[in-house]
Design a protein around this motif. Structure first.
Motif, short mmCIF file in Angstrom:
data_model
loop_
_atom_site.label_atom_id
_atom_site.label_comp_id
_atom_site.label_asym_id
_atom_site.label_seq_id
_atom_site.Cartn_x
_atom_site.Cartn_y
_atom_site.Cartn_z
N VAL A 155 0.84 -1.20 0.00
CA VAL A 155 0.00 0.00 0.00
C VAL A 155 0.87 1.25 0.00
O VAL A 155 0.66 2.19 -0.77
N GLY A 156 1.87 1.29 0.90
CA GLY A 156 2.74 2.45 0.97
C GLY A 156 3.49 2.71 -0.33
O GLY A 156 3.65 3.86 -0.74
N LYS A 157 3.92 1.65 -0.99
CA LYS A 157 4.67 1.78 -2.24
C LYS A 157 3.78 2.12 -3.42
O LYS A 157 4.16 2.92 -4.29
N SER A 158 2.57 1.55 -3.46
CA SER A 158 1.70 1.66 -4.64
C SER A 158 0.75 2.85 -4.59
O SER A 158 0.21 3.24 -5.63
N CYS A 159 0.52 3.40 -3.40
CA CYS A 159 -0.48 4.47 -3.25
C CYS A 159 0.16 5.71 -2.64
O CYS A 159 -0.05 6.04 -1.46
N PRO A 160 0.94 6.45 -3.42
CA PRO A 160 1.66 7.61 -2.90
C PRO A 160 0.75 8.76 -2.47
O PRO A 160 1.19 9.65 -1.73
N ASN A 161 -0.52 8.74 -2.93
CA ASN A 161 -1.45 9.82 -2.59
C ASN A 161 -2.27 9.52 -1.33
O ASN A 161 -3.16 10.30 -0.98
N LEU A 162 -1.99 8.40 -0.65
CA LEU A 162 -2.82 8.00 0.48
C LEU A 162 -2.79 9.05 1.59
O LEU A 162 -1.73 9.43 2.08
N LYS A 163 -3.99 9.50 1.97
CA LYS A 163 -4.13 10.52 3.02
C LYS A 163 -4.84 9.99 4.25
O LYS A 163 -4.64 10.52 5.35
N THR A 164 -5.69 8.99 4.09
CA THR A 164 -6.44 8.43 5.22
C THR A 164 -6.27 6.92 5.25
O THR A 164 -6.49 6.24 4.26
N LEU A 165 -5.88 6.42 6.42
CA LEU A 165 -5.73 4.97 6.63
C LEU A 165 -6.43 4.60 7.93
O LEU A 165 -6.12 5.15 8.99
N LYS A 166 -7.37 3.65 7.84
CA LYS A 166 -8.10 3.19 9.02
C LYS A 166 -7.93 1.68 9.15
O LYS A 166 -8.40 0.92 8.30
N LEU A 167 -7.25 1.28 10.22
CA LEU A 167 -7.02 -0.15 10.51
C LEU A 167 -7.45 -0.42 11.94
O LEU A 167 -6.68 -0.20 12.88
N HIS A 168 -8.67 -0.89 12.12
CA HIS A 168 -9.17 -1.21 13.45
C HIS A 168 -8.86 -2.67 13.75
O HIS A 168 -9.18 -3.56 12.97
N HIS A 169 -8.24 -2.91 14.91
CA HIS A 169 -7.74 -4.26 15.20
C HIS A 169 -8.48 -4.94 16.35
O HIS A 169 -8.79 -6.12 16.28
N HIS A 170 -8.77 -4.23 17.41
CA HIS A 170 -9.47 -4.77 18.58
C HIS A 170 -8.75 -6.00 19.14
O HIS A 170 -9.34 -7.05 19.34
N CYS A 171 -7.46 -5.87 19.40
CA CYS A 171 -6.71 -7.00 19.96
C CYS A 171 -6.85 -7.01 21.48
O CYS A 171 -7.17 -5.99 22.08
N PRO A 172 -6.60 -8.15 22.12
CA PRO A 172 -6.65 -8.21 23.59
C PRO A 172 -5.62 -7.29 24.21
O PRO A 172 -4.50 -7.16 23.69
N SER A 173 -5.97 -6.65 25.31
CA SER A 173 -5.06 -5.70 25.95
C SER A 173 -3.82 -6.40 26.51
O SER A 173 -2.81 -5.76 26.77
N SER A 174 -3.88 -7.73 26.68
CA SER A 174 -2.76 -8.48 27.24
C SER A 174 -1.69 -8.79 26.20
O SER A 174 -0.60 -9.25 26.53
N ARG A 175 -1.96 -8.52 24.92
CA ARG A 175 -1.00 -8.84 23.86
C ARG A 175 0.26 -7.98 24.02
O ARG A 175 0.21 -6.82 24.39
N ASP A 176 1.42 -8.59 23.70
CA ASP A 176 2.68 -7.86 23.80
C ASP A 176 2.74 -6.72 22.80
O ASP A 176 2.12 -6.78 21.73
N ALA A 177 3.52 -5.70 23.14
CA ALA A 177 3.68 -4.56 22.24
C ALA A 177 4.36 -5.00 20.94
O ALA A 177 5.23 -5.87 20.94
#
Length: 276
Positions: A155-177
Motif C-alpha cells: 500500500v505504501g509503495k503503490s499508493c503515494p497519494n494515500l491521506k487516510t488509513l483506518k485499521l481497526h484491530h481490537h486486539c486483547p489488551s494483554s497482547r505484547d507490544a
C-alpha cells in the motif's frame, strides 16, 4: 365517482409524465438512490434506463448486504472505469468484488471493506494484487485481519497519494507490544493526514516513529492502544502537533458503518453523531 376506466387512464398519464421528465431532472432524482435501487430503476422505463446507464451516475458505489454478486459486478461495469469511491458491505463477497473492481477502476480514490464483507482468512495476495492497480487511492479503510505487514508495505509503495488509513484491530489488551505496523506506516506513508490504529499493540516507540515519518498528520485515533502512554513528553507532542486526537481510553471505536457515516457528515460540514 370516477370510473375504473378513467382511473386507469389517469394512472397511465401519470406514468407517462414521469417518463417524459427532462434527463437532467431524472438524473437529479436517480442520483439520490442507493446503488441497489438505482440498478432496479433501470427497469422502470426507457428514459430512466437511458439516464441510469450514464457512467457519471456510478462514480460512487455503496454495495450493501442486500446486493448479489451479479448486481455488484453490474454496478462496477456501469461505472465504465470512472469509479472513484466504493463501500463494500456484502457478506463474504469482499474478495471477489475487490478483484473484479481493481481490474476496472484505476481511478479509484476511496476503498472501504467492512469486516462482514471479508472471510476470516482473506487471501493476502488478492488484496496486494488489487492495491497495486489503484495508484490514485487516497482513502483506505479495511479490517486489519486481512492486512499482513507485506500488504501494508505494498500500500505504501503503490499508493503515494494515500491521506487516510483506518485499521481497526481490537486486539486483547494483554497482547505484547508490537511496533512493526507503525514502523511500516512511518517509513512508507509520509502523506498521511488521518490515521486510525484502534486496538493495535504499538508502543510509544512506534507512535514516535509515526509522528516523525508523517509530518502532515492531523487526525490520530489511538483508542484501545493500551501500550501507549501519553502522560509525558510524547503526549505533549501529540497535543501540540495533532488537531484531532483520540486517546487509548476514549470511548470505544465505532463500527465501519458509523465511521463511514462520520466521514460523510464531515464532508458536508456536519458534526459527528453523538455516542452513548
Amino acid at each position: 365517482m370516477a370510473s375504473k376506466k378513467s382511473k386507469i387512464a389517469s394512472s397511465s398519464s401519470s406514468s407517462s409524465n414521469w417518463a417524459e421528465l427532462p434527463p437532467e431532472l431524472i438524473s437529479s432524482i436517480l442520483i439520490r438512490l442507493s446503488t441497489v435501487d438505482l440498478l432496479k430503476a433501470q427497469i422502470v422505463c426507457r428514459s430512466w434506463r437511458r439516464v441510469s446507464k450514464d457512467p457519471s451516475m456510478w462514480r460512487i458505489i455503496e454495495l450493501e448486504d442486500v446486493a448479489s454478486e451479479d448486481m455488484c459486478r453490474r454496478a462496477i461495469d456501469l461505472s465504465d472505469g470512472g469509479l472513484v469511491e466504493i463501500f463494500i458491505d456484502v457478506k463474504n463477497l469482499g474478495e471477489a468484488i475487490l478483484a473484479y473492481m481493481a481490474e476496472r477502476s484505476s481511478l479509484l480514490r476511496s476503498l472501504i471493506l467492512s469486516s462482514r464483507s471479508c472471510f476470516s482468512f482473506f487471501p493476502d495476495d488478492i488484496f496486494r494484487e488489487a492495491v497495486v492497480k489503484l495508484p490514485l487511492l487516497e482513502y483506505l479503510h479495511v479490517p486489519s485481519f486481512i492486512f499482513s505487514r507485506e500488504s501494508l508495505r505494498v500500500v505504501g509503495k503503490s499508493c503515494p497519494n494515500l491521506k487516510t488509513l483506518k485499521l481497526h484491530h481490537h486486539c486483547p489488551s494483554s497482547r505484547d507490544a508490537d511496533d512493526s505496523i507503525a514502523m511500516i506506516i512511518a517509513d512508507s506513508m509520509p502523506g498521511l493526514r488521518h490515521l486510525e490504529l484502534c486496538g493495535h499493540p504499538l508502543s510509544n516507540m512506534g507512535l514516535k516513529a509515526i509522528l516523525d515519518g508523517c509530518p502532515h498528520l492531523e487526525c490520530l485515533d489511538l483508542r484501545e492502544c493500551f501500550h501507549i502512554d501519553l502522560s509525558g513528553n510524547l503526549g505533549k507532542r501529540c497535543l501540540e502537533r495533532i488537531k484531532y486526537l483520540r486517546r487509548p481510553n476514549d470511548y470505544p471505536p465505532e463500527t465501519e458503518e458509523e465511521s463511514y457515516l462520520n466521514d460523510i457528515l464531515s464532508d458536508i460540514g456536519l458534526p459527528d453523531p453523538p455516542y452513548d
